[in-house]
Scaffold this motif. Structure first.
Motif: not given
Length: 435
Positions: A112-119, A126-134, A238-241, A408-409
């Motif tokens: 509940e304290a985490y999100s990978y949504e852009k913005g 996350p410290s890097e972009n999350t590739i949702v397709e993964r 991506h495992s956390l996502a 980051l990328p």
């Protein structure tokens, strides 16, 4: 909100062969299935976390659905007869690496304290972009799974070394849970139970305090007033996502009261201080398949020029890129190094990532893989790929880069060599059953 808390951690019975139980993170050696074949041969007749995880090398195999079904079966079996030891608290971990002993605390991060949504800018990000397709193939494993076992490593910006490091001095008084060599060159790992109520509260409160607005503003004055950051994802983004996506599915069907205690709301991780001398931050390189080096390097330079960058010599370089293929991958041979100045992306990996996104969209027959270790890139180059070796990444810039510039990328950095990644070892139940 406490973003990192004690967990109900499961460990195998004492008679389990602990040299075979831990398995390497699934996102390693993705283009080298021979590693996983060796691991399978070693653990064929023994309990192992290899049997409850899905190496990414097999994600596109024709029997992937059968592998997932076998994982769920093995989890149920292990929960019934192998995972007989329980710890409520944390596990203090010492992992021997080439850089020294890496210290960590295994516990639970609140999704509940985490999100990978852009913005978004949550406490845990996350410290890097999350590739949702993964996410979908990982989600297929987690759905219906009674257990989780983590290779996720979270990073703490704790310059005072007051959260993880104090347990090194206390470990003689703690119960030792395991002490073993890791298979296939993984080095050595030992873990101790942290179960004292005062120790648990101290850890939980210290991590939460690092995420307060006052602490954030003092540490990052250039970002004062922005949403604070307590913990960043290091490995296993991506495992956390996937754990988050799984929790959102479950949460949607739960009444509000049940959402406060459902075990899938949390994810087991290892927390590591980024200031640890033994924590090496290395670039993740690229291997491109289905193209020649001449084509790839030429297209890259054209792309860079279109975006205002200029090719230059090493002396004036702001970013460097080492291209390698089968003609120059052997020892003692030259490699094609391209240097840029005035690049529009602040990190070399950002420039390369932007280029590959455009390039691969126009080359449907080509694909890219993300490779840990320059030697592994050269090995793939000898097998026909075109490798791109990136320059070193300064770990001191990681948190500041996330705070000031956002994520980051994707696949920017790796913590240590492939064999030094976190091995699956501790487990936790994520189905709502009584332990």
């Amino acid at each position: 909100m406490k973003p990192f808390i004690a967990a109900d951690i499961l460990l195998p019975a004492p008679q389990t062969d602990m040299g075979l139980w831990p398995a390497l993170a699934c996102d390693q050696f993705t283009s080298q299935p021979e590693y996983w074949q060796k691991a399978e041969a070693l653990t064929q007749n023994a309990p192992s976390t290899l049997h409850i995880t899905l190496p990414e090398a097999y994600l596109e195999s024709p029997d992937v659905d059968g592998r997932i079904a076998a994982i769920h079966t093995a989890m149920a079996d292990y929960r019934a007869r192998v995972l007989t030891r329980g710890v409520h608290g944390f596990v203090y971990v010492e992992r021997a690496t080439q850089s020294g002993v890496r210290q960590g605390l295994v516990g639970a991060v609140d999704l509940e304290a985490y999100s990978y949504e852009k913005g978004s800018a949550p406490l845990v990000r996350p410290s890097e972009n999350t590739i949702v397709e993964r996410i979908p193939p990982r989600l297929a494993v987690r759905r219906g799974a009674p257990l989780e076992t983590p290779h996720i490593m979270m990073l703490l910006d704790d310059a005072a070394c007051g959260v993880v490091e104090p347990f090194a001095k206390k470990k003689a008084a703690l119960e030792k849970l395991y002490d073993t060599e890791l298979m296939l060159g993984g080095g050595h790992i030992a873990g101790w139970a942290v179960t004292d109520a005062a120790d648990i509260a101290a850890v939980e409160n210290a991590v939460a305090a690092l995420g307060t607005q006052a602490a954030f503003d003092a540490k990052y004055p250039d970002a004062a007033g922005r949403p604070p950051l307590a913990v960043a994802v290091g490995d296993g983004n991506h495992s956390l996502a996937t754990a988050k996506a799984h929790w959102e599915e479950i949460k949607a069907a739960l009444p509000p009261a049940a959402r406060q205690s459902h075990p899938a709301r949390w994810c087991l991780v290892e927390l590591v201080n980024i200031h640890s001398p033994a924590l090496g931050i290395e670039p993740i390189h690229r291997a491109v398949f289905g193209v020649s080096m001449t084509e790839l390097a030429g297209a890259f330079l054209s792309f860079a020029a279109r975006h205002g960058a200029h090719a230059c010599g090493m002396a004036g370089a702001q970013q460097t890129f080492c291209f390698v293929d089968e003609t120059c991958a052997g020892p003692g041979t030259a490699e094609r190094v391209e240097c840029l100045k005035n690049a529009p992306w602040p990190l070399a990996v950002g420039t390369l990532d932007a280029f590959l996104t455009e390039f691969l969209a126009q080359r449907p027959g080509a694909k890219v893989d993300y490779i840990h270790g320059a030697d592994n890139v050269r090995a793939l180059a000898r097998a026909g790929a075109v490798g791109v070796i990136l320059p070193d990444f300064a770990k001191s810039d990681l948190f500041r880069g996330v705070v000031l510039g956002g994520v980051l990328p994707k696949k920017t950095f790796s913590m240590g060599h492939a064999e030094e990644k976190r091995y699956y070892l501790e487990c936790r139940q994520i189905a709502p059953q009584t332990l």
